[in-house]
Design a protein around this motif. Structure first.
Motif, PDB file in Angstrom:
ATOM      1  N   SER A  60       0.800  -1.225   0.000  1.00 43.43           N
ATOM      2  CA  SER A  60       0.000   0.000   0.000  1.00 43.43           C
ATOM      3  C   SER A  60       0.832   1.274   0.000  1.00 43.43           C
ATOM      4  CB  SER A  60      -0.950   0.006   1.206  1.00 43.43           C
ATOM      5  OG  SER A  60      -0.213   0.000   2.423  1.00 43.43           O
ATOM      6  N   LYS A  61       2.131   1.166   0.297  1.00 42.39           N
ATOM      7  CA  LYS A  61       2.957   2.371   0.375  1.00 42.39           C
ATOM      8  C   LYS A  61       4.433   1.990   0.251  1.00 42.39           C
ATOM      9  CE  LYS A  61       2.927   2.077   5.439  1.00 42.39           C
ATOM     10  NZ  LYS A  61       2.569   2.762   6.702  1.00 42.39           N
ATOM     11  N   THR A  75      -7.026  -6.925   0.979  1.00 41.54           N
ATOM     12  CA  THR A  75      -6.703  -6.569   2.354  1.00 41.54           C
ATOM     13  C   THR A  75      -6.206  -7.808   3.085  1.00 41.54           C
ATOM     14  OG1 THR A  75      -8.455  -4.911   2.321  1.00 41.54           O
ATOM     15  CG2 THR A  75      -7.563  -5.495   4.466  1.00 41.54           C
ATOM     16  N   ASP A 131      -3.743  -9.052   6.662  1.00 38.70           N
ATOM     17  CA  ASP A 131      -2.803  -8.968   7.785  1.00 38.70           C
ATOM     18  C   ASP A 131      -1.956 -10.228   7.714  1.00 38.70           C
ATOM     19  OD1 ASP A 131      -1.449  -9.112  10.190  1.00 38.70           O
ATOM     20  OD2 ASP A 131      -3.145  -8.490  11.418  1.00 38.70           O
ATOM     21  N   ARG A 190      -2.679  -4.081   4.888  1.00 39.63           N
ATOM     22  CA  ARG A 190      -3.780  -3.915   5.833  1.00 39.63           C
ATOM     23  C   ARG A 190      -4.674  -2.729   5.498  1.00 39.63           C
ATOM     24  NH1 ARG A 190      -0.508  -4.449  11.473  1.00 39.63           N
ATOM     25  NH2 ARG A 190       0.852  -3.005  10.335  1.00 39.63           N
ATOM     26  N   SER A 191      -4.132  -1.747   4.769  1.00 39.30           N
ATOM     27  CA  SER A 191      -4.874  -0.524   4.469  1.00 39.30           C
ATOM     28  C   SER A 191      -5.680  -0.669   3.191  1.00 39.30           C
ATOM     29  CB  SER A 191      -3.923   0.672   4.348  1.00 39.30           C
ATOM     30  OG  SER A 191      -4.612   1.816   3.920  1.00 39.30           O
ATOM     31  N   ARG A 192      -6.968  -0.884   3.337  1.00 39.15           N
ATOM     32  CA  ARG A 192      -7.842  -1.043   2.171  1.00 39.15           C
ATOM     33  C   ARG A 192      -7.871   0.228   1.326  1.00 39.15           C
ATOM     34  NH1 ARG A 192      -9.780  -5.124  -0.961  1.00 39.15           N
ATOM     35  NH2 ARG A 192     -11.388  -4.278  -2.307  1.00 39.15           N
ATOM     36  N   ASP A 193      -7.970   1.383   1.967  1.00 36.01           N
ATOM     37  CA  ASP A 193      -8.075   2.644   1.229  1.00 36.01           C
ATOM     38  C   ASP A 193      -6.847   2.876   0.356  1.00 36.01           C
ATOM     39  OD1 ASP A 193     -10.516   3.086   2.368  1.00 36.01           O
ATOM     40  OD2 ASP A 193      -9.800   4.502   3.878  1.00 36.01           O
ATOM     41  N   ARG A 194      -5.664   2.670   0.927  1.00 33.76           N
ATOM     42  CA  ARG A 194      -4.442   2.894   0.158  1.00 33.76           C
ATOM     43  C   ARG A 194      -4.304   1.892  -0.978  1.00 33.76           C
ATOM     44  NH1 ARG A 194       0.744   5.024   3.563  1.00 33.76           N
ATOM     45  NH2 ARG A 194      -0.263   6.695   4.727  1.00 33.76           N
TER      46      ARG A 194
END
Length: 233
Positions: free
Chosen positions: A15-16, A58, A60, A38-42
Motif C-alpha cells: 500500500s505504500k 486486504t 494482515d 492492511r490498508s484497504r483505502d491505500r
C-alpha cells in the motif's frame, strides 16, 4: 527474461513505500500484481492507477487465514503465481530493556512469521511455475546496532529463513532472493537522510533480481546509499 509479460506476482506491504513502488514497477514491466496490505483505502488508491493489472486484497500477514485468502484470491483470479515479494515490515527501536513485549511480538510476527506464512501457502504454486521468492530484509539483517535488538533479531531470522528456502527449493528451480537495503526515504523512517535510497531505487533492484538471465540467481544483494562527502565522518 527481459520483462514480466504474463507473470503474476504477489507483493505484501504493497500500500505504500517500497511495496507500492515494486507493484508499479512490476505492472509497468507487464506483470499483474496481487497487492496485499492492511490498508484497504491505500490499496484501492494504488489499484486505480492500473485497474486491470492490480488486484487489491486486504491482508494482515500475521494471520494464517488472511494469508491463505491472499494466495487463494490470486490463484482464483489469475490461475498461477510466479513471484512472491515479502516486503511488509515494521521497526520498533530502543534498548532491549526499553522495548515492550508488544513491540517485540509485532516485529517477530510481521517481519518473520508473516514471511513464513506467505511462503508456506505460496510455495506449492511457485514450484509449478519454477518461480521466484524475494524477501526484503535490511542491512540490519547483516549487522547489529544499539537500539535495534528486536528489529535486528527479526531480520537476522529472515536471513536464516531465506537461506533455508534456498536450500529446500533449489531442486524445484524456485529462485530465492534476499535484498538488504540501507536507509530508505519512506514512512518507515521518521527522519530519513536526504541522501537515503528511494523506494523506486529499491524497486528497480528487485526488478533486476526477478528478471535475471536464465540460470542466474542474485541470491543476496546489500544496497546502501552513497553518502555525499560532506556527510561523511
Amino acid at each position: 527474461m527481459a520483462d514480466l509479460n504474463g507473470k503474476i506476482a504477489i507483493v505484501t506491504g504493497a500500500s505504500k513505500g517500497v511495496g507500492a513502488a515494486v507493484t508499479r514497477r512490476f505492472v509497468e514491466g507487464g506483470a499483474k500484481v496481487v497487492a496485499g496490505a492492511r490498508s484497504r483505502d491505500r490499496l484501492e488508491t494504488l489499484s486505480r492507477e492500473y485497474p486491470d493489472q492490480i488486484l487489491p486484497v486486504t491482508c494482515d500477514i500475521t494471520q494464517h487465514d488472511q494469508v491463505k485468502r491472499l494466495i487463494d484470491t490470486g490463484m482464483n483470479a489469475f490461475g498461477r503465481l510466479d513471484i512472491l515479494v515479502n516486503n511488509a515490515g515494521v521497526g520498533r527501536f530502543g534498548k532491549v530493556q526499553e522495548l515492550t513485549e508488544e513491540d517485540w511480538d509485532e516485529m517477530m510476527d510481521i517481519n518473520l512469521k508473516g514471511v513464513f506464512l506467505t511462503c508456506k501457502h505460496a510455495i506449492p504454486h511457485l514450484v509449478e511455475q519454477k518461480g521466484h521468492i524475494v524477501n526484503v530484509s535490511s542491512v540490519a539483517g547483516t549487522v547489529a546496532f544499539p537500539g535495534g535488538g528486536g528489529y535486528c533479531a527479526s531480520k537476522f531470522g529472515l536471513m536464516a529463513l531465506s537461506d533455508v528456502l534456498t536450500q529446500e527449493l533449489k531442486k524445484n528451480e524456485v529462485k530465492v532472493n534476499t535484498i538488504c537495503p540501507g536507509s530508505i526515504q519512506t514512512e518507515f523512517s521518521d527522519d530519513p537522510k536526504s541522501y537515503a535510497l528511494t523506494a523506486e531505487q529499491v524497486a528497480e533492484t528487485i526488478w533486476t533480481m526477478v528478471t535475471a538471465p536464465a540460470g542466474v540467481i542474485y541470491n543476496q544483494v546489500i544496497m546502501r546509499p552513497q553518502v555525499p562527502p560532506e556527510f561523511q565522518k
